[in-house]
Design an enzyme around this catalytic site. Structure first.
Site, PDB file in Angstrom:
ATOM      1  N   PHE A  86     106.205  97.177  83.752  1.00 20.50           N
ATOM      2  CA  PHE A  86     106.065  96.127  84.550  1.00 20.50           C
ATOM      3  C   PHE A  86     105.538  96.834  85.964  1.00 20.50           C
ATOM      4  O   PHE A  86     105.956  98.060  86.262  1.00 20.50           O
ATOM      5  CB  PHE A  86     107.147  95.556  84.890  1.00 20.50           C
ATOM      6  N   ASP A  87     104.961  95.907  86.722  1.00 21.64           N
ATOM      7  CA  ASP A  87     104.562  96.371  88.338  1.00 21.64           C
ATOM      8  C   ASP A  87     105.817  96.053  89.010  1.00 21.64           C
ATOM      9  O   ASP A  87     106.715  95.104  88.231  1.00 21.64           O
ATOM     10  CB  ASP A  87     103.458  95.498  88.799  1.00 21.64           C
ATOM     11  N   ALA A  88     106.364  96.071  90.073  1.00 23.13           N
ATOM     12  CA  ALA A  88     107.484  96.202  90.764  1.00 23.13           C
ATOM     13  C   ALA A  88     107.050  95.046  91.538  1.00 23.13           C
ATOM     14  O   ALA A  88     107.626  93.916  91.590  1.00 23.13           O
ATOM     15  CB  ALA A  88     107.943  97.290  91.495  1.00 23.13           C
ATOM     16  N   ASP A  91     100.989  91.323  88.959  1.00 18.99           N
ATOM     17  CA  ASP A  91     100.452  90.242  89.582  1.00 18.99           C
ATOM     18  C   ASP A  91      99.086  90.667  90.314  1.00 18.99           C
ATOM     19  O   ASP A  91      98.541  89.650  90.476  1.00 18.99           O
ATOM     20  CB  ASP A  91     101.607  89.803  90.862  1.00 18.99           C
ATOM     21  N   LYS A 114      97.653 103.071  91.162  1.00 21.38           N
ATOM     22  CA  LYS A 114      97.000 102.371  90.157  1.00 21.38           C
ATOM     23  C   LYS A 114      95.743 101.752  90.983  1.00 21.38           C
ATOM     24  O   LYS A 114      95.902 101.545  92.175  1.00 21.38           O
ATOM     25  CB  LYS A 114      97.836 101.095  89.836  1.00 21.38           C
TER      26      LYS A 114
END
Length: 224
Positions: free
Chosen positions: A8-10, A176, A150
């Site tokens: 997951f991204d945060a 997202d 990223k």
């Protein structure tokens, strides 16, 4: 669908990131009434810096310095002090996005979970502790520590090495941001899921494997 690994991204994937509220809180501690005009000026400076950071043109330290350089001069404090105060304020107001807690609780024990974020160490670790998420993630990769952000393939390679190099098609990257999260994941050979609550069109050339409008929708998709 089943993925043994989910990354997951945060920010704005698992957690709210209300920069305006954080900046208002932070600057109040320095006696400044930080309003909408100040925020627009800050964003005009900050957003291009993040693009430069993600493209590898500047370091995390340079980003943190440059976004507060004008304020540091005005308030006669260091940019390091301002940046630290901002991250502390963001930690104070942190909250998981709707459905995040239920999703992570449901996935725990069914998949290995990790976070790969372009955010800063000082905020990420406090936030995971305060939300009770810390033990749910076996892998935590923070760009500031790795020295790459990223969508650079190197940060994904670093994460895969920490994960024991599972087959890439068994890893789902959820985020997202279509450029840093989705394109970055695709270029690293991972499967991807774009969290797209606004229903935006995907940028040209970026084709996520899945697309959801909420974490509730992702929950149904992963645990159907």
């Amino acid at each position: 669908m089943h993925y043994p690994w989910i990354l997951f991204d945060a920010d704005e994937t698992l957690f709210h990131f209300d920069a305006y509220a954080g900046l208002r809180r932070m600057f109040a501690g320095f006696g400044v009434d930080f309003g909408e005009p100040e925020f627009h000026h800050y964003q005009a400076l900050n957003q291009p810096l993040w693009v430069d950071y993600q493209n590898g043109h500047i370091t995390a330290e340079q980003l943190q310095h440059r976004r507060f350089a004008g304020w540091a001069e005005r308030l006669a404090v260091s940019t390091r002090e301002l940046n630290s105060a901002f991250l502390a304020a963001m930690a104070d107001i942190c909250a998981p996005l709707p459905g995040a807690r239920e999703l992570i609780d449901a996935l725990s024990g069914k998949a290995q979970l990790g976070i790969i974020t372009n955010g800063f160490t000082e905020l990420q670790q406090i936030r995971l502790e305060r939300t009770g998420f810390r033990d749910a993630f076996s892998t935590l990769v923070i760009s500031e520590q790795v020295g790459l952000a990223k969508p650079d393939p190197g940060i994904f390679e670093h994460a895969l090495a920490l994960m024991g190099r599972p087959p890439r098609e068994q890893v789902l990257m959820v985020g997202d941001n279509p450029h840093s999260d989705i394109l970055g994941g695709l270029n690293a050979g991972l499967h991807t899921c774009w969290l797209n609550p606004a229903g935006k069109a995907a940028p040209e050339g970026i084709r996520p494997h899945y697309q959801v409008s909420s974490l509730h929708e992702l929950h149904k998709l992963l645990l159907a």
